[in-house]
Design a protein around this motif. Structure first.
Motif, PDB file in Angstrom:
ATOM      1  N   MET A   1      -6.883   9.909  -3.290  1.00 63.14           N
ATOM      2  CA  MET A   1      -7.340   8.603  -2.822  1.00 63.14           C
ATOM      3  C   MET A   1      -8.245   7.963  -3.881  1.00 63.14           C
ATOM      4  N   ILE A   2      -7.947   6.747  -4.253  1.00 59.73           N
ATOM      5  CA  ILE A   2      -8.733   6.028  -5.251  1.00 59.73           C
ATOM      6  C   ILE A   2      -9.821   5.222  -4.543  1.00 59.73           C
ATOM      7  N   GLY A   3     -11.061   5.604  -4.762  1.00 55.37           N
ATOM      8  CA  GLY A   3     -12.189   4.879  -4.166  1.00 55.37           C
ATOM      9  C   GLY A   3     -12.572   3.694  -5.030  1.00 55.37           C
ATOM     10  N   ILE A   4     -12.732   2.516  -4.409  1.00 50.95           N
ATOM     11  CA  ILE A   4     -12.945   1.277  -5.162  1.00 50.95           C
ATOM     12  C   ILE A   4     -14.207   0.557  -4.699  1.00 50.95           C
ATOM     13  N   LEU A   5     -14.983   0.046  -5.666  1.00 50.99           N
ATOM     14  CA  LEU A   5     -16.115  -0.826  -5.400  1.00 50.99           C
ATOM     15  C   LEU A   5     -15.784  -2.192  -5.971  1.00 50.99           C
ATOM     16  N   ILE A   6     -15.874  -3.238  -5.158  1.00 47.07           N
ATOM     17  CA  ILE A   6     -15.537  -4.597  -5.579  1.00 47.07           C
ATOM     18  C   ILE A   6     -16.818  -5.394  -5.783  1.00 47.07           C
ATOM     19  N   VAL A   7     -16.973  -5.951  -6.980  1.00 51.04           N
ATOM     20  CA  VAL A   7     -18.199  -6.667  -7.329  1.00 51.04           C
ATOM     21  C   VAL A   7     -17.868  -8.085  -7.776  1.00 51.04           C
ATOM     22  N   ASP A   8     -18.301  -9.059  -7.009  1.00 45.52           N
ATOM     23  CA  ASP A   8     -18.071 -10.463  -7.342  1.00 45.52           C
ATOM     24  C   ASP A   8     -19.025 -11.305  -6.518  1.00 45.52           C
ATOM     25  N   ASP A   9     -19.530 -12.391  -7.075  1.00 44.28           N
ATOM     26  CA  ASP A   9     -20.485 -13.215  -6.336  1.00 44.28           C
ATOM     27  C   ASP A   9     -19.802 -14.162  -5.358  1.00 44.28           C
ATOM     28  N   GLN A  10     -18.457 -14.210  -5.367  1.00 45.76           N
ATOM     29  CA  GLN A  10     -17.728 -15.059  -4.427  1.00 45.76           C
ATOM     30  C   GLN A  10     -17.160 -14.195  -3.299  1.00 45.76           C
ATOM     31  N   SER A  11     -17.630 -14.460  -2.103  1.00 51.12           N
ATOM     32  CA  SER A  11     -17.229 -13.639  -0.960  1.00 51.12           C
ATOM     33  C   SER A  11     -15.735 -13.721  -0.688  1.00 51.12           C
ATOM     34  N   LEU A  12     -15.119 -14.869  -0.959  1.00 50.00           N
ATOM     35  CA  LEU A  12     -13.688 -15.020  -0.706  1.00 50.00           C
ATOM     36  C   LEU A  12     -12.881 -14.095  -1.611  1.00 50.00           C
ATOM     37  N   ILE A  13     -13.295 -13.990  -2.868  1.00 45.84           N
ATOM     38  CA  ILE A  13     -12.600 -13.101  -3.803  1.00 45.84           C
ATOM     39  C   ILE A  13     -12.788 -11.652  -3.383  1.00 45.84           C
ATOM     40  N   ARG A  14     -14.000 -11.286  -2.995  1.00 45.60           N
ATOM     41  CA  ARG A  14     -14.249  -9.915  -2.544  1.00 45.60           C
ATOM     42  C   ARG A  14     -13.371  -9.583  -1.339  1.00 45.60           C
ATOM     43  N   ALA A  15     -13.291 -10.510  -0.407  1.00 43.33           N
ATOM     44  CA  ALA A  15     -12.512 -10.274   0.805  1.00 43.33           C
ATOM     45  C   ALA A  15     -11.028 -10.152   0.486  1.00 43.33           C
ATOM     46  N   GLY A  16     -10.542 -11.003  -0.415  1.00 36.95           N
ATOM     47  CA  GLY A  16      -9.123 -10.969  -0.766  1.00 36.95           C
ATOM     48  C   GLY A  16      -8.732  -9.671  -1.461  1.00 36.95           C
ATOM     49  N   PHE A  17      -9.533  -9.267  -2.436  1.00 37.69           N
ATOM     50  CA  PHE A  17      -9.257  -8.010  -3.136  1.00 37.69           C
ATOM     51  C   PHE A  17      -9.373  -6.819  -2.193  1.00 37.69           C
ATOM     52  N   SER A  18     -10.346  -6.867  -1.317  1.00 40.05           N
ATOM     53  CA  SER A  18     -10.554  -5.769  -0.377  1.00 40.05           C
ATOM     54  C   SER A  18      -9.359  -5.612   0.554  1.00 40.05           C
ATOM     55  N   ALA A  19      -8.853  -6.737   1.065  1.00 32.76           N
ATOM     56  CA  ALA A  19      -7.705  -6.686   1.967  1.00 32.76           C
ATOM     57  C   ALA A  19      -6.461  -6.189   1.246  1.00 32.76           C
ATOM     58  N   LEU A  20      -6.252  -6.664   0.015  1.00 32.77           N
ATOM     59  CA  LEU A  20      -5.072  -6.287  -0.753  1.00 32.77           C
ATOM     60  C   LEU A  20      -5.081  -4.802  -1.104  1.00 32.77           C
ATOM     61  N   LEU A  21      -6.178  -4.333  -1.670  1.00 31.11           N
ATOM     62  CA  LEU A  21      -6.237  -2.945  -2.129  1.00 31.11           C
ATOM     63  C   LEU A  21      -6.393  -1.968  -0.973  1.00 31.11           C
ATOM     64  N   GLY A  22      -7.111  -2.383   0.059  1.00 31.97           N
ATOM     65  CA  GLY A  22      -7.315  -1.507   1.204  1.00 31.97           C
ATOM     66  C   GLY A  22      -6.039  -1.220   1.974  1.00 31.97           C
ATOM     67  N   ALA A  23      -5.019  -2.062   1.774  1.00 30.54           N
ATOM     68  CA  ALA A  23      -3.745  -1.870   2.468  1.00 30.54           C
ATOM     69  C   ALA A  23      -2.867  -0.827   1.794  1.00 30.54           C
ATOM     70  N   GLU A  24      -3.244  -0.396   0.582  1.00 32.97           N
ATOM     71  CA  GLU A  24      -2.466   0.614  -0.144  1.00 32.97           C
ATOM     72  C   GLU A  24      -2.805   2.007   0.378  1.00 32.97           C
ATOM     73  N   ASP A  25      -1.790   2.837   0.509  1.00 34.59           N
ATOM     74  CA  ASP A  25      -1.985   4.174   1.069  1.00 34.59           C
ATOM     75  C   ASP A  25      -2.879   5.066   0.224  1.00 34.59           C
ATOM     76  N   GLU A 112       0.174  -6.743 -10.034  1.00 34.10           N
ATOM     77  CA  GLU A 112      -0.451  -6.380 -11.312  1.00 34.10           C
ATOM     78  C   GLU A 112      -1.842  -5.794 -11.077  1.00 34.10           C
ATOM     79  N   LEU A 113      -2.568  -6.336 -10.115  1.00 34.45           N
ATOM     80  CA  LEU A 113      -3.878  -5.802  -9.771  1.00 34.45           C
ATOM     81  C   LEU A 113      -3.749  -4.369  -9.264  1.00 34.45           C
ATOM     82  N   ILE A 114      -2.819  -4.160  -8.348  1.00 30.46           N
ATOM     83  CA  ILE A 114      -2.612  -2.823  -7.773  1.00 30.46           C
ATOM     84  C   ILE A 114      -2.207  -1.833  -8.864  1.00 30.46           C
ATOM     85  N   ALA A 115      -1.284  -2.261  -9.728  1.00 33.60           N
ATOM     86  CA  ALA A 115      -0.832  -1.376 -10.806  1.00 33.60           C
ATOM     87  C   ALA A 115      -1.960  -1.062 -11.772  1.00 33.60           C
TER      88      ALA A 115
END
Length: 233
Positions: A1-25, A112-115
């Motif tokens: 399992m790849i543990g990820i920390l998302i760092v960005d001052d824009q909450s929308l970007i954090r939420a989008g990346f979190s939803a996208l990556l969190g959906a991967e097994d 590309e982000l996931i890869a």
């Protein structure tokens, strides 16, 4: 399992990346931070495999935070992917020096982000995302490169390893190195691992800096192609 920390001052970007990556097994978003200070604090607690780090943020920019994370012995296994835009090209080499292992533009395609996360987490082909090579080339072209003065540290490298280092400096992947030198991808990967160990850097992006700053290669340079298949290594 790849543990990820998302760092960005824009909450929308954090939420989008979190939803996208969190959906991967094989991925888990461990936390989010809105600035560099929070990023360092959370990284020390969460011990993520990957930190997606914005460059420009209030209360601690991404480059400073990346340097702090990369220099922390307790985070030796944490790798950093910088989030950037084409307008921030001048920060790329500074980010690599700080310890970043890769780069992505914020509007990159989801696949590309996931890869890229998987590539960097695996410690292999850290310059694979196509945008990294383009940005490195553009930045390198604007940076003065000293006259060739190969450091004594290069003495520990074999002739083949120097060839591999030059190809790494031009942004080639292990597969491309293998094709260029008429060796197997596994042999290329072994050479890269040995060079990383001998030069004392975290990963292959550190080798890019060494190749440019030492004058081993110059911006836009391409090593001469090999014409013989006789050398099996």
């Amino acid at each position: 399992m790849i543990g990820i920390l998302i760092v960005d001052d824009q909450s929308l970007i954090r939420a989008g990346f979190s939803a996208l990556l969190g959906a991967e097994d094989d991925m888990q978003v461990l936390g989010q931070a809105s600035n560099g200070v929070q990023a360092l604090a959370q990284a020390r607690v969460l011990k993520p495999n990957i930190v997606l780090m914005d460059i420009r943020m209030p209360q601690g920019d991404g480059i400073t935070a990346a340097a702090a994370i990369a220099s922390d012995p307790s985070l030796a296994h944490t790798r950093i992917i910088m989030l950037t835009t084409f307008e921030l090209e001048d920060y790329i080499l500074d980010s690599i020096r700080a310890g970043a292992s890769g780069f992505l533009v914020k509007d990159t395609e989801p696949e590309e982000l996931i890869a890229a996360v998987r590539i960097v987490a695996a410690g292999d082909s850290l310059l694979s995302p196509s945008v990294t090579r383009k940005l490195l080339a553009q930045v390198a072209a604007t940076k003065p490169v000293p006259a060739s003065r190969q450091p004594a540290a290069f003495d520990v490298l074999t002739e083949r390893e120097r060839e591999v280092l030059m190809l790494i400096g031009t942004g080639k992947s292990n597969a491309e190195i293998a094709e260029e030198l008429f060796i197997t991808p596994l042999t290329a990967k072994t050479h890269v691992s040995r060079i990383i160990g001998k030069m004392g850097v975290r990963d292959r992006t550190g080798l890019v800096v060494i190749a440019y700053e030492s004058g081993l290669i110059t911006p836009g340079a391409q090593p001469a192609p090999q014409t013989s298949r006789r050398n099996p290594d």
